[in-house]
Every structure is written in C-alpha cells, then in structure tokens.
Design a protein around this motif. Structure first.
Motif, PDB file in Angstrom:
ATOM      1  N   GLY A 115       0.828  -1.207   0.000  1.00  0.00           N
ATOM      2  CA  GLY A 115       0.000   0.000   0.000  1.00  0.00           C
ATOM      3  C   GLY A 115       0.855   1.246   0.000  1.00  0.00           C
ATOM      4  N   TYR A 149      -0.598  14.741   1.536  1.00  0.00           N
ATOM      5  CA  TYR A 149      -1.011  13.510   2.224  1.00  0.00           C
ATOM      6  C   TYR A 149      -0.098  12.379   1.776  1.00  0.00           C
ATOM      7  N   SER A 227      -4.593  14.497  -2.231  1.00  0.00           N
ATOM      8  CA  SER A 227      -5.330  13.846  -1.149  1.00  0.00           C
ATOM      9  C   SER A 227      -5.384  14.673   0.119  1.00  0.00           C
TER      10      SER A 227
HETATM   11  C1  LIG Z   1      -0.333  10.910  -2.354  1.00  0.00           C
HETATM   12  C2  LIG Z   1      -0.638   9.740  -1.475  1.00  0.00           C
HETATM   13  N1  LIG Z   1       0.351   9.155  -0.796  1.00  0.00           N
HETATM   14  C3  LIG Z   1       0.134   8.089   0.000  1.00  0.00           C
HETATM   15  C4  LIG Z   1      -1.142   7.584   0.166  1.00  0.00           C
HETATM   16  C5  LIG Z   1      -1.373   6.411   1.066  1.00  0.00           C
HETATM   17  O1  LIG Z   1      -1.714   5.304   0.314  1.00  0.00           O
HETATM   18  P1  LIG Z   1      -2.516   4.084   0.950  1.00  0.00           P
HETATM   19  O2  LIG Z   1      -3.888   4.610   1.268  1.00  0.00           O
HETATM   20  O3  LIG Z   1      -2.514   3.060  -0.137  1.00  0.00           O
HETATM   21  O4  LIG Z   1      -1.795   3.634   2.155  1.00  0.00           O
HETATM   22  C6  LIG Z   1      -2.197   8.159  -0.522  1.00  0.00           C
HETATM   23  C7  LIG Z   1      -3.557   7.646  -0.365  1.00  0.00           C
HETATM   24  O5  LIG Z   1      -4.532   8.199  -0.792  1.00  0.00           O
HETATM   25  C8  LIG Z   1      -1.946   9.263  -1.366  1.00  0.00           C
HETATM   26  O6  LIG Z   1      -2.926   9.856  -2.043  1.00  0.00           O
END
Ligand SMILES: Cc1ncc(COP(=O)(O)O)c(C=O)c1O
Length: 455
Positions: A115, A149, A227
């Motif tokens: 993730g 984010y 985000s």
């Molecule tokens: C720019 C960005 N980085 C990191 C993340 C984190 O990803 P995850 O939700 O898959 O852990 C997100 C999630 O929306 C994001 O938009």
C-alpha cells in the motif's frame, strides 16, 4: 447474488468503518457497491454510477478487465504467495525489469509493498538509512508540505499536512518539518506567479538551512497534491528547484507518486511529465489497477548503492511487510503495466484529459462558481469559489464542492469532493462520449447545487 437484502445491507452498513466518514451519517444513506463493469459501479439498490474517480485513482482499467484477472488467476494457481523473509519470486523479478524499462537507467532496484502508506514510510526510512550508511548519521529530518497527504500510518501521517486528519492522533515522532505548499491559486504568501520567484520552493532551502543541512534527510513531495487540503499542481520550475536544492544540501528527494504515477498525468510518471526525477520514486494505487494490493519504492543507483554490501556490513534494509513482494501482486502489476505500454494508455490519458479539462472549463461561462480547472492528464480539480475575481472560497458550512458532488451522485456520477475542490480521476479506458457525459452531469449538478442554496 448477495446474501443480504438491500435493507439488511443498509442496517449492517454502520458496522463498517468507511474511510474518513462518520459511520452514523453514512449508515443513513450508505453507498454499498455490489458490482462493477467497465467504468460503472452498481449499488445495493440497483442504481448504476459512472465512477469518476476510478475507485480511488486505482481502477485505471475499469472493472472486470479480463487480462489482469487472467494474470492473477494464473499466478494464483501457480504460486499464490512466496516466502517474503527468505525468497523473491519470478514475477517480482519480471516486474523489476518492467519498471526499470519505463524509468531512467539509474532506477534499477526496488522494494515491493502492499500500500501507499507502507511505501512512503519505507522511502523515508530508506532516506535516513542511506545517510547513516554514507557517513551522515545525523541527517534524519523529513521536510514535507502542509496540505500534502502521504498516508495514514503514523510516520506517513506525520509527514502529511492537514490538521483535521492529524490532530486526533498527536503527538507524532519528532523529525517532521512542514513548509507551505505551492498553491498559486491561493498563494500562502499573497504573491503572484512568476513574480513570486517561487518563494515556496525557496522556503524549502531556507528550512533546510535553518534546521541545519546536517540534520535533514529527505524532502518528500507529490507532483500534484491531491489527497490533502486542496488540489495543488506544481507550478512550472518548482520541482526542478526542489531537485537543485536537494542536490546542493545532500538531501534525498522523494516523489510520492501514489496518485500521479502509472500514467495518470498522461506520462508514465509525474517525474517524466515535469522532467525532474527524484532519488526515490514511490508508486501505488494504479500500479495494480485495484486488482491486488501493490506498491513500489523505486530507488536510483546512488541511494540503493548504500544498501549493497557484505553480510557483516549490516547495510540491508532492515524491514519488510508480510504481503510485500508477493507473486500475485507482482503478476497483477506486470499485467497492468503491460496494458499501459501495449495500448499506449498514457497518450490516451493525455488526449482524454484535455477533452475533460476543456469541457469543464467551458462550464465557467455559465457557472461563475468555477474559479479554476487545473490538473494534468486525467487528474483534474475544479475549484469552486464564491468570487471568481478574488478567489474567495465558499464558507465551510456551504462547502459548494460537496454539494456539487452530492448532486452528481444523484445524477449517477461519483467524484471526490473536498471543501472547495471537486476532483476527477476516471479510468484510462473511459471513452470520449463518457467524458462528455461526465461534463454534462457536472453542468447540471452545479445548477442543482446553486438552486439548493437559493431554496
Ligand atoms: C499521495 C498519497 N500518498 C500516500 C497515500 C497512502 O496510500 P494508501 O492509502 O494506499 O496507504 C495516498 C492515499 O490516498 C496518497 O494519495
């Protein structure tokens, strides 16, 4: 067939924590998906929606995309999971080769995870470890932008901006320093581009100097902030300035391309669009088109070189996550990147993105609430304003973008609202006529939102 009746599903819906939402409110009118096809999803009541957000910037090939499903099925039959602490697997090796082929020649080594948060955290850890292993053990701080984010886990959240998301989980570990984002539409310094001389980038250098370059490990930035708070594309020259600053002060530059990567901006990566490459490139979401959890931390030779040594040096990356690097995820990623290359999807994204952007811009003529339409490729933000000249936003209680989003929902289109911005990020397989349909729904939704305010 679902096991439960629609009413039973509604009754159960308050028992699931849906991301960021108040469960009580959600359960009063829940969106419960039961089916997806192409760029459409169907809810538990049988209502069909166009998915204007591709899940969450993930489902770039839409729902039910057979080549990826077949690749996953085939891999599941052969070797569904590996031994992450003892082995890699053939599919991960193919994915390394594939990703190296679409990045500059110095990006050869990578860590696969499941993730985005895992991946941004791993990137920040790697930046610290890199410095420790290259004679600069005091470099540990991470500089990021307010409004950004980088994920929901503690380290990724610490690097993120956005008090509303963070304040409930304070305090965070020390070592995370924030600077204002390059938000030209509402410049935090009340300046105009380009006469501002990119003060926001200059502030990053000031911050490194004030914090002492001996203590700063990394700068982490998304090419377009999506985000967090607002929708903030990098202004021209901003990212190259970050590159210059990081080089000058021996700071690792990390691009968080969890949203902007894998074709979303009409190029394979935002780095290619802006022609600025980081030291560590982090991708997730679209890399497996939503079919299997996968993210990747892609390191250039300079950074990855610090992790290569004899057993006794102990310079390996001392971390891992159970599902990271598993063969099924790699098979999904491979199938997706292959589709991107074979069908030249980034070029399609560029073309359809122009159509969507122009269409949304054309609505400004009849909807003065549209302050600006910005973005790249199929990642587009519509900024709603009370006053288009002064850029004065609507008050939080009006939250016009949310109202437009609600009206879109009623008309069968799902988008993503924040207080002032409505964000669009459809699948790359969207057709021209579906783009036009989307624009027409937004047109009607804005009128409806305005009328609901007047009522
Ligand atoms: C720019 C960005 N980085 C990191 C993340 C984190 O990803 P995850 O939700 O898959 O852990 C997100 C999630 O929306 C994001 O938009």
């Amino acid at each position: 067939m679902s096991l439960f009746t629609p009413q039973e599903m509604k009754d159960l819906s308050g028992r699931v924590f849906v991301d960021f939402l108040q469960m009580k409110t959600f359960s009063e009118d829940p969106l419960i998906l039961v089916k997806g096809d192409g760029i459409y999803v169907t809810d538990h009541l049988g209502k069909r929606y166009m998915d204007g957000l591709a899940g969450v910037f993930t489902n770039i090939l839409g729902y039910g995309y057979q080549p990826v499903i077949d690749a996953i099925n085939e891999q599941m039959q052969k070797l569904h999971f590996g031994m992450p602490m003892y082995a890699t697997n053939d599919k991960s090796l193919e994915l390394v080769e594939m990703l190296s082929s679409v990045t500059p020649s110095e990006f050869n080594k990578m860590k696969f995870l499941s993730g985005g948060s895992e991946a941004t955290e791993a990137a920040m850890k790697m930046a610290r470890q890199y410095h420790r292993q290259t004679g600069n053990p005091g470099k540990y701080k991470v500089i990021s932008r307010y409004g950004s984010y980088h994920g929901g886990t503690m380290g990724a959240l610490a690097a993120s901006g956005g008090a509303a998301r963070k304040s409930h989980y304070e305090p965070f570990a020390t070592g995370y320093v924030h600077v204002p984002p390059p938000f030209c539409y509402r410049c935090p310094f009340n300046l105009e581009f380009p006469s501002c001389d990119r003060l926001c980038a200059g502030m990053i250098e000031d911050t490194i100097i004030n914090e002492s370059p001996d203590t700063v490990a990394a700068v982490i930035a998304e090419p377009i902030i999506v985000s967090g708070d607002g929708f903030i594309p990098s202004p021209p020259g901003y990212l190259s300035e970050l590159r210059r600053i990081c080089d000058k002060h021996n700071v690792v530059l990390i691009f968080d391309e969890i949203i902007t990567g894998v074709g979303r901006l009409g190029h394979m990566f935002g780095a290619a669009l802006y022609d600025v490459w980081p030291d560590i490139l982090v991708v997730g979401k679209a890399i497996s088109a939503g079919y299997y959890p996968l993210s990747a931390v892609i390191l250039n030779d300079q950074v990855s070189g610090a992790f290569w040594g004899d057993e006794s040096d102990m310079v390996q990356f001392h971390a891992g996550q159970t599902y990271g690097g598993n063969p099924t995820a790699a098979a999904a990623g491979l199938a997706v990147i292959r589709q991107l290359i074979d069908l030249n999807l980034p070029a399609r994204v560029e073309k359809l993105g122009e159509r969507l952007t122009n269409g949304l811009r054309s609505l400004q003529a009849t909807h003065p609430e549209i302050g600006q339409v910005s973005g790249e490729g199929l990642l587009i933000g519509v900024e709603y304003v009370r006053n288009a000249t002064t850029h004065e936003p609507f008050s939080d209680d009006i939250a016009f973008a949310k109202k437009v989003d609600e009206e879109c929902r009623k008309l069968g289109l799902i988008t993503r609202p924040s207080t002032n911005v409505q964000i669009f990020g459809p699948a790359y397989i969207i057709s021209e006529s579906e783009v036009d349909q989307m624009i027409s729904i937004v047109d009607r939704a804005i009128s409806n939102a305005r009328n609901s305010l007047a009522a």
